[in-house]
Design a protein around this motif. Structure first.
Motif, PDB file in Angstrom:
ATOM      1  N   LEU A  47      18.031  63.311  49.481  1.00 26.13           N
ATOM      2  CA  LEU A  47      18.475  64.636  49.074  1.00 26.13           C
ATOM      3  C   LEU A  47      18.901  65.334  50.200  1.00 26.13           C
ATOM      4  N   ARG A  48      18.947  64.782  51.392  1.00 24.96           N
ATOM      5  CA  ARG A  48      19.080  65.523  52.642  1.00 24.96           C
ATOM      6  C   ARG A  48      20.515  66.073  52.858  1.00 24.96           C
ATOM      7  N   ASP A  49      21.584  65.033  52.318  1.00 24.78           N
ATOM      8  CA  ASP A  49      23.053  65.484  52.228  1.00 24.78           C
ATOM      9  C   ASP A  49      23.294  66.482  51.212  1.00 24.78           C
ATOM     10  N   PRO A  50      23.927  67.635  51.497  1.00 27.00           N
ATOM     11  CA  PRO A  50      24.181  68.805  50.403  1.00 27.00           C
ATOM     12  C   PRO A  50      24.918  68.209  49.312  1.00 27.00           C
ATOM     13  N   GLU A  51      25.702  67.221  49.589  1.00 19.78           N
ATOM     14  CA  GLU A  51      26.424  66.812  48.203  1.00 19.78           C
ATOM     15  C   GLU A  51      25.270  66.120  47.105  1.00 19.78           C
ATOM     16  N   ALA A  52      24.476  65.242  47.757  1.00 19.72           N
ATOM     17  CA  ALA A  52      23.526  64.482  47.098  1.00 19.72           C
ATOM     18  C   ALA A  52      22.398  65.737  46.336  1.00 19.72           C
ATOM     19  N   PHE A 202      17.221  78.173  56.393  1.00 19.89           N
ATOM     20  CA  PHE A 202      16.223  78.599  55.659  1.00 19.89           C
ATOM     21  C   PHE A 202      16.352  78.244  54.102  1.00 19.89           C
ATOM     22  N   MET A 203      17.407  78.260  53.869  1.00 19.56           N
ATOM     23  CA  MET A 203      17.662  78.161  52.285  1.00 19.56           C
ATOM     24  C   MET A 203      17.899  76.749  51.992  1.00 19.56           C
ATOM     25  N   ARG A 204      17.929  76.014  53.055  1.00 20.18           N
ATOM     26  CA  ARG A 204      17.785  74.440  52.767  1.00 20.18           C
ATOM     27  C   ARG A 204      16.543  74.044  52.820  1.00 20.18           C
ATOM     28  N   THR A 205      15.795  74.353  53.669  1.00 20.64           N
ATOM     29  CA  THR A 205      14.416  73.926  54.051  1.00 20.64           C
ATOM     30  C   THR A 205      13.148  74.826  53.466  1.00 20.64           C
ATOM     31  N   GLY A 206      13.504  76.121  53.539  1.00 27.93           N
ATOM     32  CA  GLY A 206      12.407  76.902  53.366  1.00 27.93           C
ATOM     33  C   GLY A 206      11.336  77.412  54.501  1.00 27.93           C
ATOM     34  N   ALA A 294      16.747  58.179  60.671  1.00 28.94           N
ATOM     35  CA  ALA A 294      17.557  57.436  61.943  1.00 28.94           C
ATOM     36  C   ALA A 294      18.779  57.641  61.541  1.00 28.94           C
ATOM     37  N   GLY A 295      19.203  58.624  60.474  1.00 28.86           N
ATOM     38  CA  GLY A 295      20.642  59.225  60.255  1.00 28.86           C
ATOM     39  C   GLY A 295      21.385  58.517  59.212  1.00 28.86           C
ATOM     40  N   LEU A 296      20.750  57.826  58.471  1.00 30.31           N
ATOM     41  CA  LEU A 296      21.522  57.130  57.127  1.00 30.31           C
ATOM     42  C   LEU A 296      21.637  58.350  56.340  1.00 30.31           C
ATOM     43  N   SER A 297      22.803  58.234  55.520  1.00 29.62           N
ATOM     44  CA  SER A 297      23.353  59.169  54.640  1.00 29.62           C
ATOM     45  C   SER A 297      22.409  58.953  53.224  1.00 29.62           C
ATOM     46  N   SER A 298      22.605  60.053  52.384  1.00 33.57           N
ATOM     47  CA  SER A 298      22.244  59.892  51.032  1.00 33.57           C
ATOM     48  C   SER A 298      22.412  58.803  50.169  1.00 33.57           C
TER      49      SER A 298
END
Length: 389
Positions: A47-52, A202-206, A294-298
């Motif tokens: 869920l790290r990618d904003p779209e996911a 901040f809003m993404r991670t708190g 390592a940088g893989l996308s959602s």
């Protein structure tokens, strides 16, 4: 003066009490769900990618729509009870006889100020504190209105509204209710945010550590977070997350409460990525976390989970990441290294062995890095091995 509260006041405040109790129960459930949603958005690798993250948020809110609707409907009922009680409270006047009911009204207004009906809380605070015959002291209603304005500010920021626009909206609500639109609390928060402040980290991670760059330094991170985000958003805004932890610590998985956590998020996470329950559990595991780092996308993580290739991809990552650099793509093929060392020795004989080795290794790594970022190299290698489409 009345010795006791009138029957109308007793009946009206009883309705406020009942409505406040019903709201408290509904809000407890929403707060519990929000904590699970925030935890997932902060900790789940996929869920790290904003779209996911936005797809998951939508699925989560749909999964638990009844709870969020209960918060809204009970807040509306509380607002209605407070509105209906105001004429009776005003008619009794500020007496010893209705001191208890007035305290109950204050508690109801304070509760409403932290709800999704914060706009009504501001308007009702102005109504109760208006005029020479007001039965709730103006300083009390002003404080309630300010708290409600901050709830609105928090909600707008959680929804991705521009900070300055959010401040203007909160000020406008206060002004319309007869309060100063730039009260000390709101003004302090507005000044701390600053023009053009970027709250996205901040809003993404708190993580309150990111608030310095967002302009909260004027108040101090702890004060700013407590003032605006202490109770968390009513419903998490699109693509962003409000803060639950105020101590600078990320929410991490713990054995205690994992069953509740999985019950809250598993179905929504599975629908987000189109996975089975078993594949979803794999997506929440160690391999996915390391691949995400390592940088893989959602989307890549979901594709690997869908084909049951997360562990195989992790093996590729490990094989291509040497300990001396920790960078994927820096792993050296010993056969090619030896060939290059021999070529260097023929060109410049008589140098130390280590010199040939270092020059060969450095050249190979430089060439490899020129082909793309470590994440791009990893994706290319996974595709070449048939692990990613």
């Amino acid at each position: 003066m009345l010795a006791v509260a009138s029957p109308a006041v007793v009946e009206a405040t009883a309705k406020v009490t009942a409505a406040r109790t019903a709201y408290a129960d509904a809000r407890t459930e929403v707060s519990r769900l929000n904590s699970q949603l925030e935890r997932a958005l902060r900790t789940e690798p996929s869920l790290r990618d904003p779209e996911a993250a936005e797809r998951f948020r939508t699925e989560f809110l749909a999964e638990h729509a009844d709870a969020y609707e209960a918060e809204r409907s009970t807040a509306q009922s509380l607002a209605t009870a407070l509105r209906d009680a105001e004429p009776a409270i005003r008619a009794d006047g500020m007496t010893l006889g209705n001191a208890g009911p007035r305290l109950e009204i204050l508690q109801g207004l304070e509760t409403l100020a932290g709800s999704s009906e914060y706009r009504q809380a501001i308007e009702l605070a102005g109504r109760y504190g208006r005029g020479h015959d007001a039965t709730v002291p103006r300083e009390e209603t002003a404080a309630i209105a300010e708290r409600a304005a901050l709830t609105g500010l928090r909600e707008d920021l959680a929804a991705g509204t521009d900070p300055q626009a959010a401040v203007r909206t909160a000020g406008g609500l206060l002004g319309a209710a007869g309060f100063a639109s730039r009260t000390p609390a709101l003004s302090a928060i507005g000044n701390a945010i600053g023009a053009g402040a970027d709250l996205s980290a901040f809003m993404r991670t708190g993580d309150p550590a990111s608030l310095g760059a967002a302009g909260f330094g004027a108040l101090g991170s702890a004060a700013a977070v407590t003032a605006v985000f202490a109770s968390g958003p009513i419903a998490i805004g699109a693509g962003v997350v409000g803060a639950l932890s105020l101590g600078g610590k990320f929410v991490t998985r713990q054995i205690a409460g994992d069953n509740e956590y999985h019950a809250a998020i598993d179905a929504a996470l599975a629908r987000t990525h189109g996975l089975t329950a078993e594949q979803t559990q794999a997506l929440m595991g160690r391999a996915a976390g390391m691949l995400a780092n390592a940088g893989l996308s959602s989307a890549d993580l979901a594709a690997l989970a869908r084909t049951n290739n997360l562990d195989a991809a992790l093996a590729v990552l490990a094989s291509g990441t040497p300990l001396d650099t920790g960078v994927y793509g820096d792993a050296i093929d010993p056969v090619e290294r030896d060939a290059r060392m021999k070529a260097l020795e023929q060109e410049e004989p008589g140098l130390p062995y280590l010199s040939y080795e270092m020059r060969a290794v450095d050249a190979m790594r430089e060439e490899r890095r020129a082909q793309g970022t470590p994440a791009e190299l990893l994706v290319a290698d996974l595709k070449a091995q048939g692990l990613l489409p």
